[in-house]
Design an enzyme around this catalytic site. Structure first.
Site, PDB file in Angstrom:
ATOM      1  N   LEU A  10       0.767  -0.830  -0.273  1.00  0.00           N
ATOM      2  CA  LEU A  10       0.092   0.179   0.021  1.00  0.00           C
ATOM      3  C   LEU A  10       1.267   1.592   0.132  1.00  0.00           C
ATOM      4  CD1 LEU A  10      -3.187  -0.753   1.837  1.00  0.00           C
ATOM      5  CD2 LEU A  10      -2.775  -1.366  -0.215  1.00  0.00           C
ATOM      6  N   GLY A  11       2.583   1.070  -0.372  1.00  0.00           N
ATOM      7  CA  GLY A  11       3.362   2.211   0.043  1.00  0.00           C
ATOM      8  C   GLY A  11       3.139   2.732  -1.178  1.00  0.00           C
ATOM      9  N   GLN A  12       4.114   3.921  -1.404  1.00  0.00           N
ATOM     10  CA  GLN A  12       4.374   4.493  -3.003  1.00  0.00           C
ATOM     11  C   GLN A  12       4.597   3.586  -3.853  1.00  0.00           C
ATOM     12  OE1 GLN A  12       8.027   7.373  -3.214  1.00  0.00           O
ATOM     13  NE2 GLN A  12       6.536   8.629  -4.117  1.00  0.00           N
ATOM     14  N   ASP A  34      -0.115  -6.163   2.454  1.00  0.00           N
ATOM     15  CA  ASP A  34       0.590  -4.982   3.494  1.00  0.00           C
ATOM     16  C   ASP A  34      -0.321  -5.169   5.467  1.00  0.00           C
ATOM     17  OD1 ASP A  34       0.924  -1.929   2.142  1.00  0.00           O
ATOM     18  OD2 ASP A  34       0.692  -1.924   4.683  1.00  0.00           O
ATOM     19  N   ILE A  35      -0.084  -4.339   6.353  1.00  0.00           N
ATOM     20  CA  ILE A  35      -0.511  -5.321   7.075  1.00  0.00           C
ATOM     21  C   ILE A  35      -1.992  -4.065   7.923  1.00  0.00           C
ATOM     22  CG2 ILE A  35       0.565  -2.020   8.174  1.00  0.00           C
ATOM     23  CD1 ILE A  35       1.697  -4.175  10.441  1.00  0.00           C
ATOM     24  N   TYR A 142      17.643   5.570   8.971  1.00  0.00           N
ATOM     25  CA  TYR A 142      16.991   5.265   7.339  1.00  0.00           C
ATOM     26  C   TYR A 142      18.735   4.656   7.278  1.00  0.00           C
ATOM     27  CZ  TYR A 142      14.970   5.129   2.679  1.00  0.00           C
ATOM     28  OH  TYR A 142      14.314   4.943   1.590  1.00  0.00           O
ATOM     29  N   LYS A 146      20.147   1.051   5.821  1.00  0.00           N
ATOM     30  CA  LYS A 146      19.687   0.432   4.315  1.00  0.00           C
ATOM     31  C   LYS A 146      21.604   0.254   3.866  1.00  0.00           C
ATOM     32  CE  LYS A 146      15.378   1.127   2.292  1.00  0.00           C
ATOM     33  NZ  LYS A 146      14.969   0.387   1.450  1.00  0.00           N
TER      34      LYS A 146
HETATM   35  C1  AKB Z   1      12.951   9.278   1.461  1.00  0.00           C
HETATM   36  O1  AKB Z   1      13.856  10.365   1.110  1.00  0.00           O
HETATM   37  O2  AKB Z   1      13.546   9.159   2.780  1.00  0.00           O
HETATM   38  C2  AKB Z   1      12.971   8.674   0.512  1.00  0.00           C
HETATM   39  C3  AKB Z   1      14.640   7.453  -0.320  1.00  0.00           C
HETATM   40  C4  AKB Z   1      15.640   8.802  -1.385  1.00  0.00           C
HETATM   41  O3  AKB Z   1      15.328   7.077   0.140  1.00  0.00           O
HETATM   42  N1  AKB Z   1      12.864   8.558  -0.308  1.00  0.00           N
END
Ligand code: AKB
Length: 319
Positions: A10-12, A34-35, A142, A146
């Site tokens: 359901l995400g972008q 999705d959750i 984040y 990653k």
């Molecule tokens: C974000 O802005 O967190 C994402 C990405 C660049 O991974 N769109």
């Protein structure tokens, strides 16, 4: 890739990828998950859909086995700004979900895709023409997840032979589904505000360049990489891909070519600005072009024309 289980649908990215895979592979060959299950949502109603919390490995394994899928596309994750606001949850969901998905892929011999991001780079990464293989010391949660995810996917390939593949996505721009809490989101918001109010207050500072891509190119890239000849893949899990790099001023000018009355002011969000400052200005996509033929179709002006036209249609329909 014949029968696919997709998480975070359901995400972008998920909402558009599922629609494309349903077209390419047939409705019965795409199991969207999705959750949550919002009633009336086209991803939920348009084909097979199951509720799945990616933290529940057993449930994921059960779905993979009962539907006899051959591919797992794992999209469920928190984006940069949300993960920065809730770092513990960012680590738990982004890494816990990924480990579960990789284990399900290993146990069931599935092909595997998960996205990395330009967020995997940090302030001491070369900022311009950022190479495929370079320094990665991100300063956000984040980014930490990653980089760890890229390494983990490589590990599952070399250690267990899981056919893992992935890309480092730039900011993704789409008129269909809003992104959920990223740093590059201003480049989506600006089009909505241009149509609704003819003006936009930008939370990213003037002069801040970031890589971006229009969603149709991002979806093509996933499908192309998943169908690429494995013999030709040297990098596998974290291909740099970008279609354009621009500063807020440049997207403003692009919108003004279609809508001369559009104006923009700035009200910088220090958290998202800090994240943006730690990311590259423009990454080098040569390896993706050479190893699997990555070839985006939209530049900034082509994307702007399409976004404004499609979004106007969509927003008119909701009035
Ligand atoms: C974000 O802005 O967190 C994402 C990405 C660049 O991974 N769109």
């Amino acid at each position: 890739m014949k029968k696919v289980l997709v998480t975070g649908c359901l995400g972008q990215i998920g909402s558009e990828l599922v629609a494309r895979l349903r077209e390419d592979l047939g409705i019965e060959n795409v199991i969207a998950t999705d959750i949550r299950r919002p009633e009336g949502d086209p991803t939920v109603e348009g084909g097979m859909f199951e509720v799945l919390d990616v933290m529940d490995r057993e449930a994921m394994n059960h779905l993979a086995q009962s539907y006899e899928v051959d591919t797992l596309i794992h999209l469920a994750a928190l984006l940069s700004a949300v993960a920065e606001a809730k770092p513990q949850m960012g680590w738990e969901l982004n890494m816990g979900g990924l480990v579960n998905a990789l284990e399900v892929a290993r146990e069931n011999n599935l092909k595997f895709f998960t996205p990395s991001s330009i967020g995997a780079f940090g302030p001491n990464t070369p900022k311009d023409n950022t190479p495929q293989d370079t320094i990665q010391r991100p300063t956000t949660m984040y980014g930490v997840t990653k980089v760890a995810g890229e390494l983990l996917c490589d590990y599952y390939y070399t250690k267990f032979g899981v056919d893992t593949r992935g890309v480092r996505f730039p900011g993704l721009i789409s008129y269909k589904t809003l992104p959920g809490g990223g740093t590059t989101d201003y480049a989506v918001d600006i089009y909505y505000e241009a149509i609704k109010n003819k003006t936009y207050e930008c939370f990213i500072k003037e002069g801040t360049a970031m890589d971006m891509m229009y969603m149709p190119d991002a979806i093509d890239a996933i499908v192309q990489l998943m169908n690429a000849d494995p013999e030709k893949l040297i990098h596998r899990n974290a291909f740099n891909i970008s279609a354009m790099s621009f500063e807020p001023e440049e997207i403003k000018k692009s919108i003004q070519k279609v809508m001369p009355e559009f104006t923009m002011s700035y009200n910088v969000d220090p958290v998202r600005q800090g994240i943006a400052d730690s990311w590259p200005n423009a990454i080098d996509s040569t390896c993706a072009k050479e190893e699997w033929g990555f070839a985006p179709k939209y530049d900034l002006d082509a994307m702007t024309r399409d976004m404004l036209a499609k979004l106007t249609e969509k927003l008119m329909a909701t009035i």
